[in-house]
Enzyme design. Sequence first.
Site, PDB file in Angstrom:
ATOM      1  N   LYS A 190       1.911  -2.784   8.872  1.00  0.00           N
ATOM      2  CA  LYS A 190       3.087  -1.934   8.715  1.00  0.00           C
ATOM      3  C   LYS A 190       4.280  -2.697   9.254  1.00  0.00           C
ATOM      4  O   LYS A 190       4.315  -3.069  10.422  1.00  0.00           O
ATOM      5  CB  LYS A 190       2.848  -0.649   9.505  1.00  0.00           C
ATOM      6  CG  LYS A 190       3.961   0.355   9.488  1.00  0.00           C
ATOM      7  CD  LYS A 190       3.353   1.700   9.828  1.00  0.00           C
ATOM      8  CE  LYS A 190       4.288   2.671  10.467  1.00  0.00           C
ATOM      9  NZ  LYS A 190       3.588   3.908  10.828  1.00  0.00           N
ATOM     10  N   ASP A 227       3.209  15.743  11.954  1.00  0.00           N
ATOM     11  CA  ASP A 227       3.378  15.396  10.545  1.00  0.00           C
ATOM     12  C   ASP A 227       2.016  15.361   9.857  1.00  0.00           C
ATOM     13  O   ASP A 227       1.659  14.395   9.197  1.00  0.00           O
ATOM     14  CB  ASP A 227       4.119  14.065  10.416  1.00  0.00           C
ATOM     15  CG  ASP A 227       4.822  13.912   9.076  1.00  0.00           C
ATOM     16  OD1 ASP A 227       4.907  14.923   8.345  1.00  0.00           O
ATOM     17  OD2 ASP A 227       5.273  12.800   8.749  1.00  0.00           O
ATOM     18  N   GLY A 269       9.498   1.789   6.776  1.00  0.00           N
ATOM     19  CA  GLY A 269       9.358   0.449   6.229  1.00  0.00           C
ATOM     20  C   GLY A 269       8.193   0.399   5.251  1.00  0.00           C
ATOM     21  O   GLY A 269       7.893   1.405   4.592  1.00  0.00           O
ATOM     22  N   ARG A 270       7.526  -0.750   5.170  1.00  0.00           N
ATOM     23  CA  ARG A 270       6.496  -0.904   4.161  1.00  0.00           C
ATOM     24  C   ARG A 270       5.142  -1.197   4.769  1.00  0.00           C
ATOM     25  O   ARG A 270       5.054  -1.790   5.832  1.00  0.00           O
ATOM     26  CB  ARG A 270       6.860  -2.067   3.237  1.00  0.00           C
ATOM     27  CG  ARG A 270       8.075  -1.750   2.410  1.00  0.00           C
ATOM     28  CD  ARG A 270       8.777  -2.979   1.931  1.00  0.00           C
ATOM     29  NE  ARG A 270       9.762  -2.555   0.931  1.00  0.00           N
ATOM     30  CZ  ARG A 270       9.545  -2.605  -0.384  1.00  0.00           C
ATOM     31  NH1 ARG A 270       8.451  -3.115  -0.866  1.00  0.00           N
ATOM     32  NH2 ARG A 270      10.454  -2.152  -1.217  1.00  0.00           N
ATOM     33  N   VAL A 271       4.081  -0.812   4.062  1.00  0.00           N
ATOM     34  CA  VAL A 271       2.727  -1.102   4.514  1.00  0.00           C
ATOM     35  C   VAL A 271       2.035  -1.989   3.481  1.00  0.00           C
ATOM     36  O   VAL A 271       2.021  -1.674   2.290  1.00  0.00           O
ATOM     37  CB  VAL A 271       1.909   0.190   4.709  1.00  0.00           C
ATOM     38  CG1 VAL A 271       0.532  -0.145   5.262  1.00  0.00           C
ATOM     39  CG2 VAL A 271       2.620   1.167   5.622  1.00  0.00           C
ATOM     40  N   LEU A 306       0.832  -1.211   0.000  1.00  0.00           N
ATOM     41  CA  LEU A 306       0.000   0.000   0.000  1.00  0.00           C
ATOM     42  C   LEU A 306       0.859   1.250   0.000  1.00  0.00           C
ATOM     43  O   LEU A 306       0.462   2.302  -0.473  1.00  0.00           O
ATOM     44  CB  LEU A 306      -0.898   0.029   1.249  1.00  0.00           C
ATOM     45  CG  LEU A 306      -1.964  -1.048   1.363  1.00  0.00           C
ATOM     46  CD1 LEU A 306      -2.638  -0.957   2.722  1.00  0.00           C
ATOM     47  CD2 LEU A 306      -2.991  -0.892   0.256  1.00  0.00           C
ATOM     48  N   GLY A 307       2.047   1.140   0.587  1.00  0.00           N
ATOM     49  CA  GLY A 307       2.894   2.327   0.649  1.00  0.00           C
ATOM     50  C   GLY A 307       4.247   1.996   1.249  1.00  0.00           C
ATOM     51  O   GLY A 307       4.422   0.967   1.896  1.00  0.00           O
ATOM     52  N   VAL A 308       5.198   2.888   0.999  1.00  0.00           N
ATOM     53  CA  VAL A 308       6.536   2.717   1.537  1.00  0.00           C
ATOM     54  C   VAL A 308       6.940   4.038   2.171  1.00  0.00           C
ATOM     55  O   VAL A 308       6.681   5.103   1.604  1.00  0.00           O
ATOM     56  CB  VAL A 308       7.549   2.383   0.411  1.00  0.00           C
ATOM     57  CG1 VAL A 308       8.928   2.155   0.995  1.00  0.00           C
ATOM     58  CG2 VAL A 308       7.087   1.171  -0.363  1.00  0.00           C
ATOM     59  N   GLY A 309       7.523   3.949   3.360  1.00  0.00           N
ATOM     60  CA  GLY A 309       7.969   5.188   4.007  1.00  0.00           C
ATOM     61  C   GLY A 309       9.313   4.959   4.643  1.00  0.00           C
ATOM     62  O   GLY A 309       9.902   3.885   4.486  1.00  0.00           O
TER      63      GLY A 309
END
Length: 837
Positions: free
Chosen positions: A528, A624, A512-514, A506-509
């Site tokens: 997550k 944030d 780490g990754r989701v 779903l996403g990377v930040g």
Amino acid sequence: MSSLKLVTLVLSLYVYVYPSLAASFTPVDSYLIACGSSQNVTYLGQTYVPDSHQSSMISLDNQKKSNTVNSTSSVPLPVHQSARVFTTTTSYKFDIKKQGRHWVRLYFYPIPDHNLTSASLSVVTENFVLLNNYSFKSYNGSSHLFREYSINVTSDSLLLNFVPSNNSIAFINAIEVVSIPDELIPNEVTSVFPSTPINDISNHAFETVYRLNMGGPKLTPQNDTLGRIWENDKKYLHVNGSATSVSINPSMIKYTERVTPEIAPNWVYATAQTMGDANVADLDFNITWVLPVDPDFTYFIRAHFCDIMSPSLNTLVFNFYINAENAYLDLDLSSLTGNLDVPFYKDFVCNSSNDQSTLTVSVGPDKVAEDANAVLNGLEILKVSNEARSLDGFVSVDNLVVSGFKKNKQSGVIIAAVIGGFVVILLLGLCYCCLVAKRSKTGQRKPSWLPLPLYGNSLTVTKMSTASPKSGTASCISLASCNLGRNFTFQEIMDATNKFDENLLLGVGGFGRVYKGTMEDGTSVAVKRGNPRSEQGLAEFRTEIEMLSKLRHRHLVSLIGYCDERSEMILVYEYMANGPLRSHLYGTDLPPLSWKQRLEICIGAARGLHYLHTGAAQSIIHRDVKTTNILLDENFVAKVADFGLSKAGPSLDQTHVSTAVKGSFGYLDPEYFRRQQLTEKSDVYSFGVVLMEVICTRPALNPVLPRDQVNIAEWAMMWQKKGMLDQIMDGNLVGKVNSASLKKFGETAEKCLADYGVDRPSMGDVLWNLEYALQLEETSSALMEPDENSTNHIQVIPLTPTEPFENSTSMVDGANSYTDEDATSAVFSQLVNPRGR
Ligand SMILES: *[C@@H]1O[C@H](CO)[C@@H](O)[C@H](O)[C@H]1NC(C)=O
Ligand SMILES: *[C@@H]1O[C@H](CO)[C@@H](O)[C@H](O)[C@H]1NC(C)=O
Ligand SMILES: *[C@@H]1O[C@H](CO)[C@@H](O)[C@H](O)[C@H]1NC(C)=O
């Protein structure tokens, strides 16, 4: 250019005239103490005298309550032979003859066979926390500790209080308190992005973190007129072969009036690192040092330069970078010093690089130079005390129990301290009981990334989030009911995410990754998975879990459970089917949101933030807020996510929390950026950016646009101030928005984006104004024209922020932490219904 040359000439004459043999500095105050020793100890040519010889110059209170221990075997340093051990807070008092900066150097070595490794060390002066809860148990590596501080003493004595924290003991082997020349630390320094300018350097304490002699040998106190230690830099070089060391005979160094041997010994300037392959064709080449630091502090950086390798003047021009940002461009030592072998230094302040616990320092050739080369001779990195006047965590002196020489304090204070101490002991006891109880149930358990106290599922203790992670149990202050949810096995997570299938990403930040996951019962979740090796990730995960375990709200993404098996850091959240708000605004082909939907989403997010700021026992600042952190569920209900950067807000007697600037560019509160003072109003600013994004459907920062349009906050504000926000709004909304509603929305965003926090509304007010904008939209047919009076009228209705959230305040008592959202909504709708007035 020719005038520059003239200056160079004049300077060089001056340099020759000035004698390079400056008289050596003699400190007015100079105490070298061998604690607990019965005789003088000589180390590196200096004599440390026993602390038992109480003179009028130094004294020790509570001496009877301390005892001394001696080593029978060999020790790392002669000053480690003996120690004084304290079971209660004890102070050394040093008479100070000359006020100003002093070195305070502390030597700790847990002499074997005396159980000193169980010690928990805190050292505070009257004004500064130097060491907070340091323990040798968690310290692997070298078994002794040396710390050097520089403190401006502004009274005729200096107190060093040794506080045994955690009901433990404290000890000290040797102390140095020595005057520093006033010229050593300037009052102003250049700040390099990212940092906060520090205007009152003289009021801050420093701790030496690194002092490096580039390309040269280790220098001991004997080689330095101020008794400093300089280490070789090699192990911090980013790329080993990138630098070549050069050196000249130290006697060739030509000191000046500005740069004396007190700034740095000639051995520092006589050696340097230069470019590994001088004259490389690749002009982007540079030498980089990577220095791990505590990211929560600001650093004072002094770089030492001396051109010891150029064949002639004006051939060396190079650049100096900190954290890959330009710190000093076109550094031309020839024109600055007028001669070769003349030392030069420059000071900077800076924070650690974004999202990383390191400072990087680089030198690289300048493209205009004739010969491509660069040089660095020495580097000092000093940690600057923070707003809590601490060099270790965020606990201030007043929060560490200090008695000792503060005898003039009223007895009330002492009683309060005693009661406070009792409460702390009680809490610690409670923590301990909890842990022991849990331990015995679960048996041995390997260390985990989870904040330790969160093991319990009933009554647990959480760490005060403003305290440094290092300070551990001493900051056990609040009891909260934890709602961590399910403890998933790693297998369950693997099954749910189809072994972390990249198609489910779903996403990377930074963390780490989701992944999207499906539980056995068919419910969708978001998983997550953090990288356990990343220190930053660890801290953010802890923050997130601490925050989320305390918070439950319809407009905050909720935690379903976690997995800490195999040192994984996995958090499982409710799945938000419609993803981030941003993807519904621009950059995708999703259908545009209607004005009413946008208002409802903003209201939902505002509610979530309002709850964060006022709903919990201690207010929480998200830090944030952005359109990617506002998620939408299947019904487009907005929920605020990602608490990894959150901080507990200021307590009642403070107005702000001081912290290193973190957050996302484009959303950063300019005031927070300037002053590093965090308040709820920083979130309000970021939310103002979100509001502008919602109406203009473009990113907060878009560097490809013309200069005046890059930053949405500036650009949209310009139009809003002209009352022409509708000119730049999303084309899909044109003609479909009630103008009064739009006007209200624009005004609200404008207020959020005010330059100063005090001028911005609270999140409660924002919520309100948005509710009103929604009312205007919904009732646009009924309400013909917006009535200014009614607007004003609405705004003066007193609203006590905590009132609607009464239920949640009981969290302090460890009771249920759910908020009655329906009741809240009812209160708000009642208050904002314009027709009701
Ligand atoms: C210890 O050192 C001090 C200061 O250098 C000196 O005055 C004193 O005589 C020495 N004592 C002994 C026993 O050597
Ligand atoms: C120490 O602090 C005092 C008072 O703030 C100031 O006047 C003085 O210049 C400072 N000294 C140094 C060396 O920073
Ligand atoms: C180092 O080199 C890179 C290119 O390789 C360049 O972009 C950068 O500005 C230089 N300086 C730093 C501090 O990275």
